[in-house]
Design an enzyme around this catalytic site. Structure first.
Site, mmCIF file in Angstrom:
data_model
loop_
_atom_site.group_PDB
_atom_site.id
_atom_site.type_symbol
_atom_site.label_atom_id
_atom_site.label_comp_id
_atom_site.label_asym_id
_atom_site.label_seq_id
_atom_site.Cartn_x
_atom_site.Cartn_y
_atom_site.Cartn_z
ATOM 1 N N GLU A 105 0.814 -1.248 0.000
ATOM 2 C CA GLU A 105 0.000 0.000 0.000
ATOM 3 C C GLU A 105 0.830 1.272 0.000
ATOM 4 O O GLU A 105 0.550 2.197 0.772
ATOM 5 C CB GLU A 105 -0.970 0.007 1.188
ATOM 6 C CG GLU A 105 -2.055 -1.032 1.075
ATOM 7 C CD GLU A 105 -3.180 -0.887 2.100
ATOM 8 O OE1 GLU A 105 -3.106 -0.029 2.990
ATOM 9 O OE2 GLU A 105 -4.152 -1.660 2.000
ATOM 10 N N GLU A 137 -5.613 -8.380 -0.013
ATOM 11 C CA GLU A 137 -6.325 -7.998 1.217
ATOM 12 C C GLU A 137 -7.767 -7.712 0.848
ATOM 13 O O GLU A 137 -8.032 -6.810 0.037
ATOM 14 C CB GLU A 137 -5.718 -6.742 1.873
ATOM 15 C CG GLU A 137 -4.400 -6.993 2.566
ATOM 16 C CD GLU A 137 -3.901 -5.786 3.359
ATOM 17 O OE1 GLU A 137 -4.731 -5.042 3.925
ATOM 18 O OE2 GLU A 137 -2.679 -5.598 3.381
HETATM 19 O O1 AHR Z 1 -5.387 -5.409 7.382
HETATM 20 C C1 AHR Z 1 -5.256 -4.193 8.065
HETATM 21 C C2 AHR Z 1 -4.490 -3.126 7.261
HETATM 22 O O2 AHR Z 1 -5.280 -2.751 6.157
HETATM 23 C C3 AHR Z 1 -3.195 -3.549 6.635
HETATM 24 O O3 AHR Z 1 -2.116 -3.417 7.514
HETATM 25 C C4 AHR Z 1 -3.044 -2.582 5.493
HETATM 26 O O4 AHR Z 1 -2.289 -3.121 4.435
HETATM 27 C C5 AHR Z 1 -4.480 -2.244 5.123
HETATM 28 O O5 AHR Z 1 -4.663 -0.874 5.026
#
Ligand code: AHR
Length: 501
Positions: free
Chosen positions: A174, A293
């Protein structure tokens, strides 16, 4: 009130093989995912390695195939060296991402030992926030080179004699987000990712590399970030990542139930962006997507990183999931399968305690959240090829996504056994749906389960771990090539059809 819908399952209309890596998860050094989640020395169920056996059993039951580690935002200021070697010599450090005091008693070698016990493939993220090419190369050499060099011998001196088999490496996390340690512009990140990828591929051309895409679809740079990053990296990487979290807490339940519309839009947009870059570069390669994610997250209840006081493994974003959340998770899994021709990896974030299907109490029990069930059943029964399924159903009007179909579905066909499995959600909160399923000849239903409840806010807890469980579906009628079933309001359903004896 009842609506009607219809869909056809035909093994001639294939999307792509079911990729086992779609059933991935994520373990970050965040809150209690590692400490008192998967790792708790002294817990009654933990062995000498400190791994909670009760959690390991649930991980295997969940059917997770791959686990991304060690972050997340955590990785962007992480020094991997702090987490290897004799535990008593490891430093206590500060994790700026989650304002957490980290004792580093769990690190790379512990994670690799845990993946062997959990029977999952590792996917490692590199720190390209505050670090660069040299440190990435050192970590990859430490982890994967057999012997006889500075970093491989260091690993061996730490008791890991054989190299770790780690095929998948994320080039940062990210880095489009201003909350990230070492946040970069797309050009800055693209150049760094390209040089890191070039060096890693020189080290081992068989490694698979994932470039960072956008953190969500509403960030201002969505799309342009990917275009610029891929202009720098296209022929050096194997995947571009996507992240998305869906928030039920603004009270707009119809939009929340339609969250898959955003996931579908993200997949299509980023696939198109990647194909555009391929065209301009005259590249014959077709890049795959890593949705590494995704989940439901009651994000607006979280006060943000700056609201946190320094603590050791604090309780962070331990969302309690209800039936509606489980239906959304089921619909997101359906979306990943529907796009199996482009999405090659997906990780539900996270695995334990932190927005997770598995919850634990320190020194106490572990239990399954509602969202555990659609994941476990899909991971177990999606086999063979994904079929193209296009339901005709009523529409629901949503504030965020406009009109969406109330029924959202996918199916798989196992050519070896002839079995066909249907996964379907009814996103209508008010009306059940009578669904006609047109089948290939010679099949009969053998299992019909659903996740639904008269109270869609019902959830599991340590005190009531079996409040929400899948229940047998009722009223399925079948004759020749037609099966008819009723989907309750706000429900996820799976029907397995096998070849008639
Ligand atoms: O999963 C929680 C957080 O969400 C992670 O650390 C990040 O990559 C995302 O913003």
């Amino acid at each position: 009130m009842t609506t009607r819908a219809r869909l056809t399952l035909d093994p001639a209309f294939r999307v792509a093989p079911v990729e086992p890596r779609l059933f991935g998860s994520f373990v970050e050094h965040m809150g209690r995912c590692v400490y008192t989640g998967i790792f708790e020395p002294g817990h009654p169920s933990a062995g000498p390695d400190g791994f909670r056996e009760d959690v390991l059993e649930l991980v295997r039951e969940l059917g997770v195939t791959l686990v991304r580690y060690p972050g997340g935002n955590f990785v962007s200021n992480h020094r991997w060296e702090d987490g290897v070697g004799p535990a008593e010599h490891r430093p206590t450090t500060l994790d700026l991402a989650w304002r957490t005091v980290e004792d580093n008693s769990f690190g790379l070698n512990e994670f690799m030992a845990w993946t062997a016990r959990a029977e999952v493939e590792p996917m490692m993220a590199l720190n390209l926030g505050t670090r660069g090419v040299a440190e990435a190369l050192e970590l990859v050499e430490y982890a994967t080179f057999p012997a006889g060099t500075r970093w491989s011998e260091l690993r061996r001196s730490h008791g890991a004699d054989k190299p770790h088999d780690i095929r998948l490496w994320c080039l940062g996390n990210e880095l489009d987000g201003p909350w990230q340690m070492g946040h970069k512009t797309a050009r800055e990140y693209g150049r760094l990712a390209a040089e890191t990828a070039r060096a890693l591929k020189r080290f081992d051309p068989t490694l698979s590399l994932v470039a960072c895409g956008s953190s969500n679809s509403s960030i201002a740079t969505f799309g342009s970030w990917e275009a610029q990053v891929l202009e720098e990296t296209y022929d050096l990487v194997d995947y571009i990542s996507l992240h998305a979290y869906y928030d039920p807490s603004d009270g707009d339940a119809d939009s929340f139930l339609a969250s898959a519309a955003d996931m579908e839009h993200m997949i299509r947009s980023i696939a198109a962006t990647a194909d555009h870059v391929a065209a301009t570069l005259r590249s014959p390669r077709r890049l795959r997507l890593s949705f590494d994610e995704w989940n439901v997250w009651y994000q607006s209840r979280f006060g943000g990183e700056s609201s946190l006081d320094w603590a050791r493994h604090p309780r962070l974003i331990e969302d309690r999931y209800d039936v509606t959340d489980a239906v959304v998770v089921g619909s997101l899994l359906i979306t990943l399968l529907r796009n199996a021709d482009r999405v090659g990896i997906a990780c539900q974030a996270q695995l334990a305690n932190v927005i997770a299907p598995i919850m634990t109490e320190p020194g106490g029990p572990a239990w399954r959240q509602s969202v555990f069930h659609p994941f476990a059943l899909t991971a177990r029964h999606a086999r063979g090829e994904v079929l193209r399924v296009e339901p005709e159903s009523a529409a629901i009007e949503t504030a965020k996504y406009g009109e969406v179909p109330s029924v959202w579905a996918t199916a798989t066909h196992d050519p070896a056994s002839g079995a066909v499995t249907l996964f379907v959600v009814n996103r209508d909160r008010r009306a059940a749906c009578d669904l006609d399923v047109v089948l290939p000849g010679g099949l009969q239903p053998v299992e019909h389960v659903e996740l639904a409840d008269e109270d869609p806010t019902a959830a599991n807890s340590a005190a009531e771990p079996y409040r929400v469980v899948p229940r047998p579906g009722s009223g399925l009628r079948h004759q020749d090539r037609l099966a008819t079933l009723t989907l309750p309001p706000t429900s996820w359903t799976m029907v397995r059809f096998a070849v008639k004896e």
